[in-house]
Scaffold this motif. Structure first.
Motif, PDB file in Angstrom:
ATOM      1  N   CYS A 242       0.794  -1.263   0.054  1.00 53.06           N
ATOM      2  CA  CYS A 242       0.105   0.080   0.057  1.00 53.06           C
ATOM      3  C   CYS A 242       1.013   1.455   0.117  1.00 53.06           C
ATOM      4  O   CYS A 242       1.841   1.282   0.758  1.00 53.06           O
ATOM      5  CB  CYS A 242      -0.792   0.068   1.309  1.00 53.06           C
TER       6      CYS A 242
ATOM      7  N   CYS B 257       0.163   6.357   5.418  1.00 46.18           N
ATOM      8  CA  CYS B 257      -0.459   5.568   6.689  1.00 46.18           C
ATOM      9  C   CYS B 257       0.715   4.729   7.349  1.00 46.18           C
ATOM     10  O   CYS B 257       1.360   4.128   6.682  1.00 46.18           O
ATOM     11  CB  CYS B 257      -1.430   4.676   6.191  1.00 46.18           C
TER      12      CYS B 257
ATOM     13  N   ASP C  61       0.590   1.803   8.380  1.00 50.81           N
ATOM     14  CA  ASP C  61       0.684   0.543   8.391  1.00 50.81           C
ATOM     15  C   ASP C  61       1.478  -0.192   7.222  1.00 50.81           C
ATOM     16  O   ASP C  61       1.769  -1.343   7.172  1.00 50.81           O
ATOM     17  CB  ASP C  61      -1.056   0.147   8.464  1.00 50.81           C
ATOM     18  N   THR C  62       1.473   0.554   6.404  1.00 56.32           N
ATOM     19  CA  THR C  62       2.258   0.202   4.862  1.00 56.32           C
ATOM     20  C   THR C  62       1.844  -1.343   4.655  1.00 56.32           C
ATOM     21  O   THR C  62       2.641  -2.248   4.878  1.00 56.32           O
ATOM     22  CB  THR C  62       3.894   0.294   4.991  1.00 56.32           C
ATOM     23  N   CYS C  63       0.639  -1.643   4.219  1.00 56.65           N
ATOM     24  CA  CYS C  63      -0.011  -3.055   4.350  1.00 56.65           C
ATOM     25  C   CYS C  63       0.827  -3.707   3.120  1.00 56.65           C
ATOM     26  O   CYS C  63       1.143  -3.303   1.928  1.00 56.65           O
ATOM     27  CB  CYS C  63      -1.323  -3.039   4.136  1.00 56.65           C
TER      28      CYS C  63
ATOM     29  N   CYS D  99      -7.799  -1.717   5.193  1.00 57.49           N
ATOM     30  CA  CYS D  99      -9.110  -1.005   5.474  1.00 57.49           C
ATOM     31  C   CYS D  99      -9.927  -0.969   4.515  1.00 57.49           C
ATOM     32  O   CYS D  99      -9.510  -1.340   3.380  1.00 57.49           O
ATOM     33  CB  CYS D  99      -8.282   0.411   5.977  1.00 57.49           C
TER      34      CYS D  99
ATOM     35  N   VAL E 249      -8.515   0.967   0.746  1.00 55.28           N
ATOM     36  CA  VAL E 249      -7.687   0.140   0.027  1.00 55.28           C
ATOM     37  C   VAL E 249      -8.328  -1.151  -0.463  1.00 55.28           C
ATOM     38  O   VAL E 249      -8.159  -1.526  -1.497  1.00 55.28           O
ATOM     39  CB  VAL E 249      -6.251   0.013   0.515  1.00 55.28           C
TER      40      VAL E 249
ATOM     41  N   HIS F 126      -3.735  -1.356  11.847  1.00 54.29           N
ATOM     42  CA  HIS F 126      -3.027  -2.660  12.077  1.00 54.29           C
ATOM     43  C   HIS F 126      -2.305  -2.598  13.673  1.00 54.29           C
ATOM     44  O   HIS F 126      -2.216  -3.590  14.207  1.00 54.29           O
ATOM     45  CB  HIS F 126      -2.281  -3.114  11.204  1.00 54.29           C
TER      46      HIS F 126
ATOM     47  N   LEU G 158      -8.272   9.512   3.195  1.00 50.61           N
ATOM     48  CA  LEU G 158      -6.798   9.649   3.738  1.00 50.61           C
ATOM     49  C   LEU G 158      -6.300  11.015   3.348  1.00 50.61           C
ATOM     50  O   LEU G 158      -5.927  10.918   2.095  1.00 50.61           O
ATOM     51  CB  LEU G 158      -6.057   8.389   3.037  1.00 50.61           C
TER      52      LEU G 158
END
Ligand code: SF4
Length: 684
Positions: A14, A18, A20-22, A50, A53, A185, A575
């Protein structure tokens, strides 16, 4: 590029701003992305994304994607454009930039931020281009530099706890963070801790969705976090909840701060923070007596005048109680400096292309004022050209009336690299179509966890869109820049961006955990020159409470005219200004609104659902009122950041914010803003 198969899964990351950098798994069928999921094998992501995304295909295939270069045909801001070929666009842009550069290249200003957090599609080929050109440098301060520089002064870098260890904490202070909306997360680990008996305390002016699910919510006034930290310190001292051994060995400068903190009685702290003395005492007791205790600080609380000092004061707390001794104790605001050893920004950005030139630096926060400035010895040349990428300043920069006036200058040449016709793109002379994360290659660090991430393109670019790297490569060629570095392809850039990383393994697996200790400061070892937590920092001194620019404490006359403090946190399904144009997400948010407590609404004749006008000396903004206990008395929450053109009267909340900077880090103070609110029918 992965081979086209009827159905394939591609590993991605991602790109959004954010913590979390998924890790993403992108399913492609017959060349089309049909699904974007979280990677269940990536520990921070654990298979969940989320809402924003998980709708990525909708965003990527949005009918309003910009897929061809566009040239303005109407007045600035009218949004009237005609399609033009890449060749014609690049030739004309290069000619215009060359003409300006011949006078003074500093009159050209890049404007970019974290529209993508990717190291390549962020500042790689773009940085090379502007360094070679000798353009103004940009101080990229719009989000986090107050807290970032405060952490650097205290710990020696943006360093903190590992995300997963929060699951083992016994007390978590979630401070200035609506984690459910913007750090999902982390929230998963906080919930694990809660199930194991931990107490969760939310410290936030707004009663957020996160506050709803914590054991306690402390609704302090915006910009008073530093005062609360000082009040806690006094209680820690008086009750001897300090870890004297840790302080003696790993903290420098405590006696001076200790003396300062002793003036912050619970009563004084409570009065400044707008809470009760018992809340101060109880929080100190919890923090001083529970082990391991962790703090998850986020950036909202540092968007005020004293934001830098407040972060320094909060960051000192874990050192005073020895919380760092345990992996599940300490604090996290940002983890990004953990990546410093593993990334090579110099190789990526090539500052040596500047040669002996030392261009001026423009602060992105003050773009409104700066676009309206004439040339002067102090400022340098008037800004004649802006190249905007990964940012939407017309919507997100403070004090929009000035930003819009600046972008509307007919003598300003503006190029915008974009996926959509944002408020900023509407003001461009040229809009160049940019790819989304699913269409380009990138590598990512994170500021919320400690994994390096790889983003493989899942599909070829849509229409005539190009990655930012390619656009700047072609622009460099059109300008006649013939250095070999402008011919590096994206894989070469990705390899240059990283060091001490097994590139093939990263690419194969999509992510790679950095080799770091579990409890990084258990025995000191901060990244400061002394290895200690620094309280009396060079050039900054001992931190103190710094009141808001706009508050009854610092500006009583202003506070009488505009008695309500306004914060503008992001709406849950947006965002910053990204995702506002995704219809299914915008439908969830409904319309621009302000949360107001009935104690403030009723005396003003405001009823739930009424259209209201928020105003101050800078401007006014129309939106719907929601009477809600999410707002505490004296504070209104105007959720952002709507695109101006999707708001009532074509404006958003930044109509009201100002360009004054924080005490540290030259950052904006968005949440340090006084307003009045009235029914829309009243003359204002
Ligand atoms: S925005 Fe944050 S939570 Fe959502 S997918 Fe991206 S990194 Fe994960």
């Amino acid at each position: 590029m992965p081979a086209a198969t009827p159905r394939s899964t591609v590993r991605a990351a991602c790109p959004h701003d954010c913590p979390d950098t998924c890790a993403l798994l992108v399913t492609v069928e017959a060349g089309r992305v049909v699904k974007v999921q979280g990677d269940p094998a990536h520990p921070p992501t654990h298979g969940a994304l989320c809402t924003k995304v998980s709708r990525y295909p909708e965003r990527t295939y949005h009918p309003e994607r910009v897929l061809r270069p566009l040239r303005r045909v109407g007045p600035k801001g009218s949004g009237r454009f005609e399609p033009v070929s890449w060749a014609a666009a690049l030739a004309d842009i290069a000619a215009r930039l060359k003409a300006i550069a011949a006078r003074d290249p500093q009159a050209i200003v890049p404007y970019s931020y974290a529209g993508t957090m990717g190291l390549l599609q962020g500042e790689s080929m773009a940085a090379r281009f502007f360094h070679r050109l000798g353009a103004s440098l940009l101080d990229r301060t719009i989000c986090s530099s107050a807290g970032g520089e405060a952490l650097a002064a205290t710990y020696g870098g943006k360093l903190g706890m590992h995300l997963a260890h929060y699951a083992d904490s016994q007390l978590i202070l979630i401070w200035g963070s609506n984690s459910i909306a913007s750090n999902l997360h982390f929230w998963t680990f906080a919930q694990q801790a809660k199930r194991k008996g931990a107490k969760l305390v939310c410290i936030d002016p707004r009663k957020t969705e996160t506050a709803d699910k914590c054991h306690q919510h402390i609704a302090l006034l915006p910009g008073t976090d530093g005062a609360l930290a000082l009040g806690l310190m006094r209680e820690l001292v008086l009750n001897d909840w300090l870890d004297h051994d840790y302080i003696a060995r790993h903290v420098e400068g405590w006696p001076a701060l200790r003396e300062r903190a002793m003036a912050w009685t619970p009563e004084r702290t409570a009065e400044v923070c707008g809470i009760t003395p018992d809340e101060v005492r109880q929080l100190a007791r919890d923090y001083g007596t529970t082990k391991p205790a962790a703090i998850r600080l986020n950036y909202g609380m540092q968007r005020v005048h004293g934001g830098g000092s407040a972060v320094r004061l909060v960051a000192i707390l874990p050192c005073l109680v020895g919380a760092w001794r345990h992996p599940a104790g300490g604090m996290l605001l940002s983890a990004s400096s953990w990546f410093k050893r593993f990334r090579d920004d110099v190789a990526l950005q090539r500052p040596e292309l500047l040669g002996a030139r030392r261009p001026r630096t423009v602060n992105m926060v003050t773009i409104g004022d700066d676009l309206l400035r004439e040339a002067s010895p102090g400022f340098g040349p008037k800004i004649e050209a802006l190249v905007v990428y990964n940012s939407n300043p017309v919507a997100v920069a403070p004090e929009s009336p000035k930003v819009v006036q600046g972008f509307a200058r007919e003598d300003l040449f503006t190029v915008v690299l974009e996926q959509f016709m944002t408020d900023t793109a509407d003001h461009a002379d040229y809009v160049l179509p940019a790819t989304t994360q699913l269409e380009h290659l990138d590598v990512h660090a994170s500021y919320g966890h400690t994994y390096v991430m790889f983003n493989e393109p899942a599909i070829p670019p849509l229409g005539q869109a190009k990655p930012n790297t390619q656009i700047f490569r072609e622009l460099a060629a059109a300008m006649g820049f013939d250095e070999a570095c402008f011919r590096d392809d994206d894989e070469t850039l990705a390899r240059a961006a990283l060091r001490e990383i097994d590139f093939e393994a990263l690419r194969r697996d999509g992510w790679l955990k950095l080799p770091l200790p579990d409890a990084p400061f258990a025995d000191g070892g901060f990244a400061t020159p002394s290895g200690k937590c620094v309280i009396d920092a060079p050039g900054l001194g001992v931190p103190d409470f710094v009141p808001n620019h706009e508050s009854a404490l610092s500006a009583p006359g202003l506070a009488r005219r505009y008695p309500l403090a306004m914060i503008s946190p992001p709406a849950r399904n947006f965002l910053n200004s990204s995702f506002v144009n995704v219809a299914s997400l915008r439908d969830i948010e409904g319309e621009p609104l302000v949360e107001i407590h009935e104690a403030d609404a009723l005396p003003r004749g405001i009823v739930d659902g009424a259209t209201v006008r928020l105003f101050n000396d800078r401007g006014s903004y129309l939106c719907k009122a929601r009477l809600s206990t999410r707002a505490r008395p004296g504070v209104v929450n105007a959720l952002g950041i709507w695109w101006r053109k999707l708001g009532l009267e074509g404006r958003n909340v930044n109509e009201l914010t100002h360009q004054r900077l924080t005490d540290i880090g030259r950052a904006p103070s968005f949440y340090d803003c006084l307003v009045e609110v009235a029914p829309a029918t009243a003359a204002t």
